[in-house]
Design a protein around this motif. Structure first.
Motif, PDB file in Angstrom:
ATOM      1  N   UNK A 195      40.120  -9.266  52.172  1.00 32.77           N
ATOM      2  CA  UNK A 195      38.768  -8.628  52.721  1.00 32.77           C
ATOM      3  C   UNK A 195      39.107  -7.070  52.240  1.00 32.77           C
ATOM      4  N   UNK A 196      38.115  -6.415  51.855  1.00 31.11           N
ATOM      5  CA  UNK A 196      38.287  -4.945  51.255  1.00 31.11           C
ATOM      6  C   UNK A 196      38.698  -4.138  52.547  1.00 31.11           C
ATOM      7  N   UNK A 197      39.375  -2.871  52.332  1.00 30.75           N
ATOM      8  CA  UNK A 197      39.957  -2.292  53.521  1.00 30.75           C
ATOM      9  C   UNK A 197      38.502  -1.423  53.876  1.00 30.75           C
ATOM     10  N   UNK A 198      38.371  -1.465  55.190  1.00 30.12           N
ATOM     11  CA  UNK A 198      37.432  -0.609  55.833  1.00 30.12           C
ATOM     12  C   UNK A 198      37.385   1.023  55.728  1.00 30.12           C
ATOM     13  N   UNK A 199      36.184   1.473  55.273  1.00 29.57           N
ATOM     14  CA  UNK A 199      35.923   2.903  54.828  1.00 29.57           C
ATOM     15  C   UNK A 199      35.259   3.615  55.902  1.00 29.57           C
ATOM     16  N   UNK A 200      35.494   4.707  56.318  1.00 27.42           N
ATOM     17  CA  UNK A 200      34.889   5.635  57.237  1.00 27.42           C
ATOM     18  C   UNK A 200      33.451   5.969  56.897  1.00 27.42           C
ATOM     19  N   UNK A 201      32.424   5.828  57.846  1.00 36.23           N
ATOM     20  CA  UNK A 201      31.177   6.385  57.478  1.00 36.23           C
ATOM     21  C   UNK A 201      31.060   7.869  57.143  1.00 36.23           C
ATOM     22  N   UNK A 202      31.534   8.560  57.842  1.00 35.86           N
ATOM     23  CA  UNK A 202      31.645  10.013  57.579  1.00 35.86           C
ATOM     24  C   UNK A 202      33.030  10.655  57.450  1.00 35.86           C
ATOM     25  N   UNK A 234      46.749   4.801  50.303  1.00 30.53           N
ATOM     26  CA  UNK A 234      45.949   3.753  50.270  1.00 30.53           C
ATOM     27  C   UNK A 234      45.481   3.237  51.495  1.00 30.53           C
ATOM     28  N   UNK A 235      46.189   3.212  52.549  1.00 32.10           N
ATOM     29  CA  UNK A 235      45.889   2.776  53.957  1.00 32.10           C
ATOM     30  C   UNK A 235      45.082   3.876  54.727  1.00 32.10           C
ATOM     31  N   UNK A 236      45.136   5.168  54.470  1.00 26.49           N
ATOM     32  CA  UNK A 236      44.592   6.070  55.279  1.00 26.49           C
ATOM     33  C   UNK A 236      42.980   5.829  55.508  1.00 26.49           C
ATOM     34  N   UNK A 237      42.228   5.508  54.622  1.00 21.31           N
ATOM     35  CA  UNK A 237      40.779   5.383  54.965  1.00 21.31           C
ATOM     36  C   UNK A 237      40.489   4.269  55.904  1.00 21.31           C
ATOM     37  N   UNK A 238      41.297   3.141  56.056  1.00 18.62           N
ATOM     38  CA  UNK A 238      41.312   2.233  56.854  1.00 18.62           C
ATOM     39  C   UNK A 238      41.558   2.703  58.503  1.00 18.62           C
ATOM     40  N   UNK A 239      42.580   3.542  58.454  1.00 22.17           N
ATOM     41  CA  UNK A 239      43.111   4.124  59.983  1.00 22.17           C
ATOM     42  C   UNK A 239      42.052   5.107  60.221  1.00 22.17           C
ATOM     43  N   UNK A 240      41.298   5.869  59.337  1.00 22.71           N
ATOM     44  CA  UNK A 240      40.456   6.724  59.657  1.00 22.71           C
ATOM     45  C   UNK A 240      39.204   6.103  60.048  1.00 22.71           C
ATOM     46  N   UNK A 241      38.846   4.914  59.745  1.00 20.04           N
ATOM     47  CA  UNK A 241      37.740   3.920  60.256  1.00 20.04           C
ATOM     48  C   UNK A 241      37.789   3.819  61.791  1.00 20.04           C
ATOM     49  N   UNK A 242      39.330   3.424  62.224  1.00 24.16           N
ATOM     50  CA  UNK A 242      39.623   3.073  63.454  1.00 24.16           C
ATOM     51  C   UNK A 242      39.217   4.467  64.388  1.00 24.16           C
ATOM     52  N   UNK A 243      40.008   5.642  63.650  1.00 23.48           N
ATOM     53  CA  UNK A 243      39.668   6.838  64.523  1.00 23.48           C
ATOM     54  C   UNK A 243      38.286   7.332  64.759  1.00 23.48           C
ATOM     55  N   UNK A 244      37.618   7.075  63.561  1.00 23.16           N
ATOM     56  CA  UNK A 244      36.070   7.064  63.710  1.00 23.16           C
ATOM     57  C   UNK A 244      35.402   6.334  64.950  1.00 23.16           C
ATOM     58  N   UNK A 245      35.874   5.145  65.158  1.00 23.84           N
ATOM     59  CA  UNK A 245      35.213   4.546  66.026  1.00 23.84           C
ATOM     60  C   UNK A 245      35.767   4.629  67.372  1.00 23.84           C
ATOM     61  N   UNK A 271      50.191  -4.255  57.034  1.00 22.42           N
ATOM     62  CA  UNK A 271      49.305  -3.355  57.960  1.00 22.42           C
ATOM     63  C   UNK A 271      48.076  -3.346  57.358  1.00 22.42           C
ATOM     64  N   UNK A 272      47.725  -3.621  55.910  1.00 28.37           N
ATOM     65  CA  UNK A 272      46.466  -3.798  55.484  1.00 28.37           C
ATOM     66  C   UNK A 272      45.909  -4.756  56.150  1.00 28.37           C
ATOM     67  N   UNK A 273      46.370  -6.019  56.456  1.00 31.85           N
ATOM     68  CA  UNK A 273      45.686  -7.222  57.041  1.00 31.85           C
ATOM     69  C   UNK A 273      45.365  -6.910  58.576  1.00 31.85           C
ATOM     70  N   UNK A 274      46.276  -6.299  59.164  1.00 30.62           N
ATOM     71  CA  UNK A 274      46.088  -6.057  60.358  1.00 30.62           C
ATOM     72  C   UNK A 274      44.751  -4.964  60.644  1.00 30.62           C
ATOM     73  N   UNK A 275      44.756  -3.946  59.678  1.00 31.53           N
ATOM     74  CA  UNK A 275      43.787  -2.778  59.754  1.00 31.53           C
ATOM     75  C   UNK A 275      42.352  -3.249  59.617  1.00 31.53           C
ATOM     76  N   UNK A 276      42.307  -4.527  58.590  1.00 33.09           N
ATOM     77  CA  UNK A 276      41.231  -4.963  58.192  1.00 33.09           C
ATOM     78  C   UNK A 276      40.639  -6.145  59.146  1.00 33.09           C
TER      79      UNK A 276
END
Length: 330
Positions: A195-202, A234-245, A271-276
């Motif tokens: 699955x693609x890595x989640x990206x933050x909305x803003x 590479x994993x920073x956008x996924x963790x940023x999405x968690x913080x955004x939520x 980490x990519x699997x768990x973040x996604x």
């Protein structure tokens, strides 16, 4: 003095010229075998990379006749070692080229494990010729007697004969040679793309900085999660999405560092699997948590155009008593 003493020990045999007995260590007493022996090379008997169990197992396998069963359960019944130790020894022999195991399909459709033992690693096995159907050869003519050569007989003319039908080839039995087997690879299921890595909305610089710092700090809590700079980027956008939520950094850290597999071979992929897959949904707003209210429709009051009596209606007009259409219908 001339009487022989039968109780005296025999004299030691004279040493063989060129043979020196060592003062310490092993002393070999060798006799030539006439039957029932196996030739083992010193490259196996004195191998530096194999365990003693693997060397002994290779010696036992090379002493067996062709077609003997050497499964793990069969070897565990024969020797006191456990199935785990025997399986580890077989893997050692495969890694050093003394053994090769593959799955083959028989003529009746069954799939078995074919084991090939090499007494000299690195040598190719001879290729057995493919069996061909045998055709009956015409019998050779008998030699003519000596007196028949002087009086030759006339050769009779025969009509051309149709070619004799050839016998169909006999199907190979179950015990066909190894060349008749077809190598079958182990069944593998098609891999689904990750699955693609989640990206933050803003995305903002503050979100990116906090997410990168959280990923780089994971190795303090789990040494196996030591990431490179490329993995952190590479994993920073996924963790940023968690913080955004509105996920707390401690919650993210606990989710990424709990119940890690041992050994951990690919920390970035884990980490990519768990973040996604464990991404929480956005927090609902206050308006979403308020229960809906029942909407009350209020009908306004109207004054009758005839009797000036008040009545409820959506539009001005006549009251119920003054409406002529109701009286006519009655």
């Amino acid at each position: 003095m001339d009487t022989p003493q039968v109780t005296a020990p025999l004299c030691a045999p004279s040493p063989v010229p060129g043979d020196t007995t060592p003062s310490s260590g092993v002393i070999h007493i060798n006799f030539r075998h006439a039957a029932g022996f196996t030739v083992i090379g010193n490259h196996l008997a004195q191998h530096r990379g194999l365990s003693l169990a693997a060397i002994g197992l290779a010696t036992h396998i090379q002493s067996l006749p062709a077609g003997a069963r050497i499964g793990i359960k069969r070897l565990a019944e024969r020797f006191p070692e456990s199935e785990t130790r025997i399986a580890a020894a077989l893997r050692e022999l495969e890694a050093h080229g003394y053994l090769h195991r593959s799955r083959v399909r028989l003529a009746d459709g069954r799939i078995i494990t074919r084991t090939v033992s090499y007494n000299q690693p690195g040598t190719a096995a001879p290729i057995a010729p493919t069996p061909r159907p045998r055709h009956s050869k015409p019998a050779a003519p008998l030699p003519a007697p000596p007196h028949a050569a002087a009086t030759p007989l006339p050769t009779p003319t025969k009509a051309p004969q149709p070619p004799a039908p050839q016998r169909p080839p006999t199907p190979a039995p179950e015990s066909a040679p190894p060349s008749a087997y077809v190598s079958v690879p182990p069944p593998t299921a098609p891999r689904t793309p990750p699955a693609p890595l989640p990206q933050p909305y803003a995305p903002t610089e503050e979100l990116r900085r906090t997410a990168a710092a959280l990923l780089a700090d994971l190795r303090r809590h789990a040494p196996g999660l030591t990431l490179s700079e490329g993995d952190v980027a590479a994993l920073t956008p996924g963790v940023a999405t968690w913080l955004e939520r509105d996920a707390h950094p401690d919650t993210i850290r606990h989710t990424l560092t709990t119940d890690l597999p041992t050994p951990l071979k690919h920390p970035a992929k884990l980490l990519r699997h768990r973040i996604t897959t464990l991404l929480p949904p956005p927090l609902p707003g206050i308006a979403d948590l308020t229960p809906p209210r029942r909407k009350v429709v209020v009908i306004p009051l109207q004054n009758c155009d005839t009797c000036d009596r008040a009545f409820r209606a959506a539009a001005p007009g006549h009251c119920r008593d003054c409406r002529t259409d109701l009286h006519t219908a009655a």
